[in-house]
Design a protein around this motif. Sequence first.
Motif, PDB file in Angstrom:
ATOM      1  N   GLN A 189       0.845  -1.183   0.000  1.00  0.00           N
ATOM      2  CA  GLN A 189       0.000   0.000   0.000  1.00  0.00           C
ATOM      3  C   GLN A 189       0.885   1.239   0.000  1.00  0.00           C
ATOM      4  O   GLN A 189       2.062   1.164   0.335  1.00  0.00           O
ATOM      5  CB  GLN A 189      -0.898   0.031   1.252  1.00  0.00           C
ATOM      6  CG  GLN A 189      -0.084   0.200   2.536  1.00  0.00           C
ATOM      7  CD  GLN A 189      -0.919   0.644   3.738  1.00  0.00           C
ATOM      8  OE1 GLN A 189      -0.579   0.364   4.870  1.00  0.00           O
ATOM      9  NE2 GLN A 189      -1.993   1.366   3.499  1.00  0.00           N
TER      10      GLN A 189
ATOM     11  N   HIS B   9      -6.341   2.305   0.714  1.00  0.00           N
ATOM     12  CA  HIS B   9      -6.376   1.082  -0.091  1.00  0.00           C
ATOM     13  C   HIS B   9      -5.154   0.238   0.220  1.00  0.00           C
ATOM     14  O   HIS B   9      -4.048   0.763   0.360  1.00  0.00           O
ATOM     15  CB  HIS B   9      -6.358   1.413  -1.589  1.00  0.00           C
ATOM     16  CG  HIS B   9      -7.643   2.000  -2.078  1.00  0.00           C
ATOM     17  ND1 HIS B   9      -8.634   1.231  -2.616  1.00  0.00           N
ATOM     18  CD2 HIS B   9      -8.102   3.277  -2.072  1.00  0.00           C
ATOM     19  CE1 HIS B   9      -9.662   2.015  -2.945  1.00  0.00           C
ATOM     20  NE2 HIS B   9      -9.358   3.264  -2.622  1.00  0.00           N
TER      21      HIS B   9
ATOM     22  N   VAL C  17      -8.871 -10.463  -5.028  1.00  0.00           N
ATOM     23  CA  VAL C  17      -8.602  -9.909  -6.364  1.00  0.00           C
ATOM     24  C   VAL C  17      -7.660 -10.793  -7.181  1.00  0.00           C
ATOM     25  O   VAL C  17      -7.407 -10.500  -8.350  1.00  0.00           O
ATOM     26  CB  VAL C  17      -8.041  -8.470  -6.287  1.00  0.00           C
ATOM     27  CG1 VAL C  17      -9.133  -7.516  -5.848  1.00  0.00           C
ATOM     28  CG2 VAL C  17      -6.842  -8.377  -5.364  1.00  0.00           C
TER      29      VAL C  17
ATOM     30  N   ASP D  32     -16.042 -10.656  -4.528  1.00  0.00           N
ATOM     31  CA  ASP D  32     -16.375  -9.619  -3.549  1.00  0.00           C
ATOM     32  C   ASP D  32     -16.836 -10.285  -2.255  1.00  0.00           C
ATOM     33  O   ASP D  32     -17.811 -11.022  -2.234  1.00  0.00           O
ATOM     34  CB  ASP D  32     -17.484  -8.714  -4.113  1.00  0.00           C
ATOM     35  CG  ASP D  32     -17.604  -7.429  -3.300  1.00  0.00           C
ATOM     36  OD1 ASP D  32     -17.166  -7.422  -2.133  1.00  0.00           O
ATOM     37  OD2 ASP D  32     -18.122  -6.439  -3.845  1.00  0.00           O
TER      38      ASP D  32
ATOM     39  N   HIS E 164      -8.037  -7.179  -1.532  1.00  0.00           N
ATOM     40  CA  HIS E 164      -8.018  -5.715  -1.627  1.00  0.00           C
ATOM     41  C   HIS E 164      -8.949  -5.150  -0.553  1.00  0.00           C
ATOM     42  O   HIS E 164     -10.139  -5.449  -0.537  1.00  0.00           O
ATOM     43  CB  HIS E 164      -8.492  -5.298  -3.033  1.00  0.00           C
ATOM     44  CG  HIS E 164      -8.409  -3.812  -3.283  1.00  0.00           C
ATOM     45  ND1 HIS E 164      -8.599  -3.268  -4.530  1.00  0.00           N
ATOM     46  CD2 HIS E 164      -8.149  -2.770  -2.452  1.00  0.00           C
ATOM     47  CE1 HIS E 164      -8.463  -1.945  -4.449  1.00  0.00           C
ATOM     48  NE2 HIS E 164      -8.194  -1.628  -3.198  1.00  0.00           N
TER      49      HIS E 164
ATOM     50  N   CYS F 241     -10.530  -1.722   1.103  1.00  0.00           N
ATOM     51  CA  CYS F 241     -10.746  -0.279   0.984  1.00  0.00           C
ATOM     52  C   CYS F 241     -11.417   0.159   2.281  1.00  0.00           C
ATOM     53  O   CYS F 241     -12.515  -0.305   2.608  1.00  0.00           O
ATOM     54  CB  CYS F 241     -11.619   0.040  -0.227  1.00  0.00           C
ATOM     55  SG  CYS F 241     -12.013   1.792  -0.331  1.00  0.00           S
TER      56      CYS F 241
ATOM     57  N   VAL G 277      -1.990  -2.005  -5.794  1.00  0.00           N
ATOM     58  CA  VAL G 277      -3.347  -1.466  -5.707  1.00  0.00           C
ATOM     59  C   VAL G 277      -3.826  -1.069  -7.107  1.00  0.00           C
ATOM     60  O   VAL G 277      -4.952  -1.378  -7.505  1.00  0.00           O
ATOM     61  CB  VAL G 277      -3.394  -0.251  -4.749  1.00  0.00           C
ATOM     62  CG1 VAL G 277      -4.752   0.430  -4.801  1.00  0.00           C
ATOM     63  CG2 VAL G 277      -3.054  -0.678  -3.321  1.00  0.00           C
ATOM     64  N   ALA G 278      -2.931  -0.408  -7.869  1.00  0.00           N
ATOM     65  CA  ALA G 278      -3.299   0.026  -9.220  1.00  0.00           C
ATOM     66  C   ALA G 278      -3.664  -1.175 -10.077  1.00  0.00           C
ATOM     67  O   ALA G 278      -4.646  -1.149 -10.832  1.00  0.00           O
ATOM     68  CB  ALA G 278      -2.139   0.802  -9.840  1.00  0.00           C
TER      69      ALA G 278
ATOM     70  N   THR H   3      -7.091  -2.530  -9.075  1.00  0.00           N
ATOM     71  CA  THR H   3      -8.145  -1.636  -9.543  1.00  0.00           C
ATOM     72  C   THR H   3      -8.344  -1.812 -11.049  1.00  0.00           C
ATOM     73  O   THR H   3      -9.472  -1.839 -11.538  1.00  0.00           O
ATOM     74  CB  THR H   3      -7.766  -0.172  -9.215  1.00  0.00           C
ATOM     75  OG1 THR H   3      -7.317  -0.121  -7.862  1.00  0.00           O
ATOM     76  CG2 THR H   3      -8.945   0.754  -9.378  1.00  0.00           C
TER      77      THR H   3
ATOM     78  N   ALA I 271     -10.190  -5.025 -11.816  1.00  0.00           N
ATOM     79  CA  ALA I 271     -11.614  -4.889 -11.499  1.00  0.00           C
ATOM     80  C   ALA I 271     -12.329  -4.115 -12.606  1.00  0.00           C
ATOM     81  O   ALA I 271     -13.439  -4.471 -13.018  1.00  0.00           O
ATOM     82  CB  ALA I 271     -11.782  -4.182 -10.151  1.00  0.00           C
ATOM     83  N   GLU I 272     -11.655  -3.068 -13.116  1.00  0.00           N
ATOM     84  CA  GLU I 272     -12.266  -2.290 -14.195  1.00  0.00           C
ATOM     85  C   GLU I 272     -12.372  -3.142 -15.466  1.00  0.00           C
ATOM     86  O   GLU I 272     -13.349  -3.056 -16.205  1.00  0.00           O
ATOM     87  CB  GLU I 272     -11.446  -1.017 -14.473  1.00  0.00           C
ATOM     88  CG  GLU I 272     -12.189  -0.054 -15.390  1.00  0.00           C
ATOM     89  CD  GLU I 272     -11.323   1.079 -15.945  1.00  0.00           C
ATOM     90  OE1 GLU I 272     -10.229   1.322 -15.406  1.00  0.00           O
ATOM     91  OE2 GLU I 272     -11.763   1.692 -16.931  1.00  0.00           O
TER      92      GLU I 272
END
Lengths: 433, 346
Positions: A12, A24, A246, A252, A281, A283, A336-337, A340, A343-344
Amino acid sequence: MTQTTFSAEVFQNPYLPEQGEEVHAIMTVTSSGEAVEHPGPASEAPLLFGLICDVSGSMGGAKILAARQAMTQAIELLPPRASFFVILGSDDGKVLVPTTPASEAGKASAIAHIRTITAQGGTVISSWLAASQQEFTKQPQAIAQALLLTDGQNDSSDEAALAQVLKQCEGQFQCHCRGVGTGWHVKELKAIATALLGSTDIIPEPAQMVADFQAILGQAARQTIREIKLRLWTPSSTEVVYCKQVSPEIVDLTDKALSLTPQSRDYPTGAWSSCESRDYHFCLRVQPGKVGDEMLAGRASLVSIEDGVETKIAEAKVLAIWTDDEARSTKIDRHVANATGQAELADSIQQGLEARERGNLEAATAKLGRAVQLAQASGNEATAKLLRQIVEVEDAASGTVKLRRDIAKADAMALETRSTKTQRIQLSSPGKS
Amino acid sequence: MQTLQISSDQCSHCNSGLLAGDRFCETCGTPCPSPSPTACTHCGALALDTEGFCQQCGLRSPQGDEPLQLQLSLDCAGLSDRGLQRYLNQDAIAILAWPDTQPESWGLVVCDGIGSSARAEQAAQLAAATVGESLQASLQASFQDPLQKQFQAQIMLPQTLDSLLVGCLGRSLDQAQQAVAHLAQGEANAPATTVVVAVIRDRQLAVGWLGDSRAYWLAAQGSCQLTQDHSDAAHRLTRWLGADADLHQYPPQFVCRELLDSGYVLLCSDGLWNYAPEPEQLWQILHPPEAAAAAADLDADGARDCAWAPEPDTAILTQRLIDFARSQGGHDNISAVLLRITHQSA
């Protein structure tokens, strides 16, 4: 015999700007096994494997023949420490083979029964799961895994019953779902697999069933730790925005939290093998501190449960440090990037396929183009390959694509099913500074 | 024989040194008194964990506001301070003496737990304690050796004494490496620490080190840095103690020196030398020019002798070093161990 050790590591950027409140962090959990000459007690839990086979009318012909063959092979692959049972699913769940040790005799008898299977009747999945749960209660200490094979949609009248049965089964056993052909519904099977911490996949052709079953059995046989919970402690003013697995796949877990105290909750992670790695992950929304303040925003521990005894096997900390140095607070940790981005990627595929179903080809092209771009950037070659069946890629880097005209339904379903499989970044060794 | 001082805490039963966080005495098993609960400076809850994080509001409160002070005589003292920015003191210091032996012998240790490693404070404390205990035992044994007669008769060649001291230092660092490596729990950032250790026997000084904690010789007749940092241009350490250190490939370095003048041996962590890297700067802090000038005015003929005496207590001098680093920002933990060497004929 193997003895398994777990390690947890957090990635992180703990630095937050003034008033920053969202933290995150990615936690990588790795299990590693070491062969030991004198194993301690119960270092390997027994395995109870359930085969749940759709035998409704639509399964007739090649599918039921392939299912018989695949189940026969699966049973032959069961390790000696395992037990198993077979449920036939149609309008109700019928126990074909009750829980039996995976001995030579037990296997032979079960295989003889499987040869007699024929296909007729409807699809009422809730009754199949309920029958399975009954069998699993016979060995409460065993690693409980099931494989559900179906080719069609669940009876629409079963919706409420299925939701209720899933609630009862949650935490009792894990269930992998496989859809053969293209007559089944991805969302339906995914909902079952997600609730029961299993995987979902498509078997486009009956002939591919044997190999797929072998892979699932191989994985189940490697699992030696019955149940591990992810326990997340947070300070009193902190809110968990989400908690997701992830890697290797997006799951989830946010709504699966079981609250222990106002400050700590458990997330189920199911059974583990002695050689795997998963990423989570977190948040968290924290109460902003003053510049210079340091906060323990979360403490994540892995808790194994054996015979009702909880043991903490690894722990990692999530920090928040407020700074007025923008160079520090604006940096995004690359783990983290990546999470993310993955997920996108999954969301873009989902939305792209839905837009295509609705006939909104412009939106579909835009979303799937974005997905191609993300898959390329993160090196997710498996997803990129599936995307190429749906779109013609002109330039992956910019996400310029054209929707293909004649898309095989199986290809679209494969993409939808596997869109949540993620790609990890290479871990570099930590430095000393 | 004087008790080895590792930390200010001692077992109430057997007087063995205790490490911060010990729940039982390692020697006799007596439970340690639990430290008095400290309240969170943010929400007031009596719920701080060992690193100072509040188990209620999560915010961190500074820990260890009491600096660790060691003193065995007016000539030898050590001080370790949390500094102004860090929440924990992850440095550790130790001083050893063998007052029963002649000539006088001293052992000094400074360890700086590496901030990016897990439980760095434990690594530093354990390394300092292990090096200290190992030296205490091995040098005591060598003093009682038949060779001791050679020591006392002062017929041993300096080279022989050097190799004996370096041998003891090497073994103590090997033992510290084993001990610190044992702290690892399979994590990627295993507990790790720097170490610098000096033994002084009569006029012979031997120093061993791993990492960027330094040893200096500070004297009116010329000061110098005795160690060379094990770090690269980006200040990343290249050698250290810990499970992920390889002492075969990256062994400790040693340096020996005969101390012919009066002066000081200083061991310190980078929390001090970052603000005064040059030996002359450190000498200036110990002996500010105005004090020397005032002394010189008193008696122009004996200026050098007067500047040298009367000597202040080394505890005051270590405090001066720590105060200097704090006045410059004190961004890291600050530790200094100081030994005065006095030669009448100097």
